[in-house]
Design a protein around this motif. Structure first.
Motif, PDB file in Angstrom:
ATOM      1  N   MET A   1     -41.761 -15.891  25.749  1.00  0.00           N
ATOM      2  CA  MET A   1     -42.032 -15.758  24.466  1.00  0.00           C
ATOM      3  C   MET A   1     -40.555 -15.999  23.778  1.00  0.00           C
ATOM      4  O   MET A   1     -39.475 -15.518  24.227  1.00  0.00           O
ATOM      5  CB  MET A   1     -42.389 -13.922  24.109  1.00  0.00           C
ATOM      6  N   ASN A   2     -40.790 -17.052  22.837  1.00  0.00           N
ATOM      7  CA  ASN A   2     -39.434 -17.474  22.262  1.00  0.00           C
ATOM      8  C   ASN A   2     -39.022 -16.235  21.192  1.00  0.00           C
ATOM      9  O   ASN A   2     -39.557 -15.347  20.951  1.00  0.00           O
ATOM     10  CB  ASN A   2     -39.351 -18.799  21.652  1.00  0.00           C
ATOM     11  N   ARG A   4     -38.912 -16.240  17.707  1.00  0.00           N
ATOM     12  CA  ARG A   4     -39.774 -16.305  16.617  1.00  0.00           C
ATOM     13  C   ARG A   4     -41.102 -15.534  17.069  1.00  0.00           C
ATOM     14  O   ARG A   4     -41.282 -14.695  16.317  1.00  0.00           O
ATOM     15  CB  ARG A   4     -40.221 -17.778  16.274  1.00  0.00           C
ATOM     16  N   GLU A   5     -41.407 -15.644  18.088  1.00  0.00           N
ATOM     17  CA  GLU A   5     -42.694 -15.096  18.573  1.00  0.00           C
ATOM     18  C   GLU A   5     -42.556 -13.756  18.853  1.00  0.00           C
ATOM     19  O   GLU A   5     -43.096 -12.760  18.633  1.00  0.00           O
ATOM     20  CB  GLU A   5     -43.200 -15.678  19.776  1.00  0.00           C
ATOM     21  N   ALA A   6     -41.197 -13.414  19.194  1.00  0.00           N
ATOM     22  CA  ALA A   6     -40.774 -11.865  19.510  1.00  0.00           C
ATOM     23  C   ALA A   6     -40.567 -11.031  18.101  1.00  0.00           C
ATOM     24  O   ALA A   6     -41.188  -9.773  18.135  1.00  0.00           O
ATOM     25  CB  ALA A   6     -39.468 -11.927  20.492  1.00  0.00           C
ATOM     26  N   LEU A   8     -42.232 -11.869  15.277  1.00  0.00           N
ATOM     27  CA  LEU A   8     -43.501 -11.664  14.811  1.00  0.00           C
ATOM     28  C   LEU A   8     -44.331 -10.696  15.588  1.00  0.00           C
ATOM     29  O   LEU A   8     -45.254 -10.130  14.731  1.00  0.00           O
ATOM     30  CB  LEU A   8     -44.290 -13.072  14.788  1.00  0.00           C
ATOM     31  N   SER A   9     -44.284 -10.664  16.719  1.00  0.00           N
ATOM     32  CA  SER A   9     -44.877  -9.679  17.600  1.00  0.00           C
ATOM     33  C   SER A   9     -44.580  -8.217  17.066  1.00  0.00           C
ATOM     34  O   SER A   9     -45.313  -7.184  16.981  1.00  0.00           O
ATOM     35  CB  SER A   9     -44.797  -9.865  19.070  1.00  0.00           C
ATOM     36  N   ARG A  10     -42.982  -8.016  16.880  1.00  0.00           N
ATOM     37  CA  ARG A  10     -42.499  -6.785  16.618  1.00  0.00           C
ATOM     38  C   ARG A  10     -43.270  -6.461  15.133  1.00  0.00           C
ATOM     39  O   ARG A  10     -43.505  -5.145  14.943  1.00  0.00           O
ATOM     40  CB  ARG A  10     -41.060  -6.784  16.375  1.00  0.00           C
ATOM     41  N   LYS A  12     -45.832  -7.325  13.868  1.00  0.00           N
ATOM     42  CA  LYS A  12     -47.387  -6.999  14.062  1.00  0.00           C
ATOM     43  C   LYS A  12     -47.620  -5.349  14.583  1.00  0.00           C
ATOM     44  O   LYS A  12     -48.333  -4.586  14.200  1.00  0.00           O
ATOM     45  CB  LYS A  12     -48.110  -7.909  14.890  1.00  0.00           C
ATOM     46  N   ASP A  13     -46.731  -5.269  15.602  1.00  0.00           N
ATOM     47  CA  ASP A  13     -46.747  -4.021  16.229  1.00  0.00           C
ATOM     48  C   ASP A  13     -46.285  -2.825  15.346  1.00  0.00           C
ATOM     49  O   ASP A  13     -46.962  -1.543  15.460  1.00  0.00           O
ATOM     50  CB  ASP A  13     -45.722  -3.981  17.537  1.00  0.00           C
TER      51      ASP A  13
END
Length: 212
Positions: A1-2, A4-6, A8-10, A12-13
């Protein structure tokens, strides 16, 4: 996970977090310096004495004592009793005999007097307003800036200094004397304004304060 993805994931969470609740919690417990609200005057004076503020002070019981307090300061500084005095009606009842008074400040003006609307204990700041009775220029032009502040107008924190009543065209805040370290990191005092700040605390009220 790069990265940016980290991120966006945060996001969302955390989507179920009650933003309003978090905002209220931040406002309810703001990060601000500790100030003893039972000793607001002492806290304010302690900030005035800090090297970063470098202000002196005096105190008077009534407005009639103001000319004597100004004379004490000017005499101690070796300055003539000449003063740029704003056309504020609260100052007109004082006995200014023995002073050379004028409303316009010259570029080499030694001293000017102003009335602060509020004082802030957490920083030692002073709040001023602009009006025909409170010109701004002399407060930045003179060597000595003398400020009259009612003790009752000292607030503990920035956010607890409401400016009630009719509002002027502008407010401005002053915290200590002018200074800069722009040239080779050497501190130069009075580079952009007054070199000396002197606060005179008034323990009483201004004339007819209860009627205003």
């Amino acid at each position: 996970m790069n990265a940016r993805e980290a991120i966006l994931s945060r996001l969302k969470d955390d989507s179920d977090i009650d933003i309003a609740t978090e905002a209220a919690a931040l406002l309810g417990t703001p990060e601000r310096p500790a100030v003893d609200i039972a000793q607001v005057e002492a806290e304010f004076l302690a900030r005035l004495a800090l090297p970063s503020v470098s202000a002196s002070h005096d105190d008077i019981e009534t407005i009639e004592e103001l000319p004597a307090a100004v004379a004490r300061y000017l005499d101690a500084q070796g300055e003539a009793r000449a003063l740029c005095l704003p056309p504020d009606p609260r100052l007109s009842g004082c006995d200014w005999s023995g002073f050379a008074l004028h409303q316009d400040a010259a570029p080499d003006e030694a001293a000017a007097l102003a009335i602060a609307r509020k004082g802030i204990a957490e920083t030692g700041s002073l709040i001023f307003e602009t009006s025909p009775q409170a010109p701004m220029l002399p407060n930045f032009l003179t060597l000595h800036h003398l400020v009259l502040l009612r003790v009752a107008d000292i607030a503990p924190w920035l956010e607890e200094a409401p400016l009630a009543g009719p509002q002027p065209r502008a407010h401005y805040w002053i915290t200590g004397v002018s200074g800069t370290t722009d040239i080779e990191g050497t501190y130069v005092r009075g580079a952009h304004g007054p070199r000396f700040l002197h606060v005179i605390l008034l323990r009483g009220d201004f004339p007819h304060m209860s009627e205003q």
